[in-house]
Design an enzyme around this catalytic site. Structure first.
Site, short mmCIF file in Angstrom:
data_model
loop_
_atom_site.label_atom_id
_atom_site.label_comp_id
_atom_site.label_asym_id
_atom_site.label_seq_id
_atom_site.Cartn_x
_atom_site.Cartn_y
_atom_site.Cartn_z
N LYS A 1 54.87 39.02 -16.30
CA LYS A 1 54.29 40.09 -15.50
C LYS A 1 53.32 40.87 -16.41
O LYS A 1 53.65 41.16 -17.56
CB LYS A 1 55.41 41.00 -15.00
N ARG B 1 65.32 51.18 -8.87
CA ARG B 1 64.90 52.57 -9.09
C ARG B 1 65.73 53.56 -8.28
O ARG B 1 65.71 54.76 -8.55
CB ARG B 1 63.42 52.73 -8.72
N GLU C 1 60.73 41.55 -4.45
CA GLU C 1 61.36 42.20 -5.60
C GLU C 1 61.94 43.53 -5.14
O GLU C 1 61.19 44.43 -4.73
CB GLU C 1 60.33 42.44 -6.70
#
Length: 206
Positions: A127, A44, A40
């Site tokens: 998740k 950010r 992943e």
């Protein structure tokens, strides 16, 4: 690819924050050398999107995007080659856009109410974030009791020392963490250490 094949393909999903796209390919090769073939790449930093684009061309690596917050970002990461989309929370719009683009959506949930929304959207894997602050494995067991068809990927507070506790929960096919891809390792180009930590994580998961 479905979420099921995503989370059952590899029991450890690294969460990566890159400072520069040039780190992407060495990172991908280091993960593969350690036995991890799902990653992943978060949005950010400004390097996220280009890093996804470069890693999508690395044979054998299944690349997804993390920290996806709005539908427009879904389009951006899918166009870059992402095969799955992970979000910190549950956005109906993001899930729907993923469905339109034909990629897996793995939204974050923190409550039974959010799980009910996930069920209404036809999802059967989510998740669980932030796992450590929400009660860890015990919390997942409690939530899994009424949501018998839901599987969970815990993220947030998961590390080498406690990952086995999470994977011992029947509803947890995979964990998500960043200890094997610590930003200090990436900045130093310590790819052998990334490989070693990845191999150790895979050994602990089996």
């Amino acid at each position: 690819m479905t979420v099921t094949t995503l989370l059952t393909r590899c029991p450890v999903v690294p969460v990566v924050v890159l400072d520069h796209p040039d780190q992407a390919l060495p990172l991908g090769k280091a993960l593969l050398a350690g036995g991890i073939d799902v990653v992943e790449i978060t949005l950010r930093t400004d390097a996220g999107l280009e890093s996804i684009r470069r890693l999508a061309e690395l044979p054998g690596l299944h690349v997804g995007a993390g920290s996806v917050l709005v539908p427009d970002q879904v389009d951006q990461v899918v166009d870059a080659g992402a095969l799955f989309v992970i979000s910190p929370g549950l956005s109906v719009e993001v899930v729907q856009r993923c469905r339109q683009r034909g990629v897996v959506a793995l939204p974050g949930v923190a409550s039974a109410s959010e799980l009910m929304t996930a069920v209404s959207l036809g999802l059967d894997e989510v998740k669980f974030f932030p796992a450590g602050l929400l009660g860890g494995p015990a919390a997942i067991r409690a939530l899994a009791a009424p949501f018998t068809r839901m599987s969970f990927m815990p993220s947030g507070g998961v590390k080498a020392e406690n990952m086995a506790d999470y994977l011992a929960v029947p509803a947890v096919p995979a964990v998500s963490g960043s200890w094997m891809v610590d930003p200090t390792l990436l900045r130093a180009g310590a790819w052998d250490e990334v490989t070693a930590r990845s191999a150790d994580a895979m050994a602990r998961a089996t």
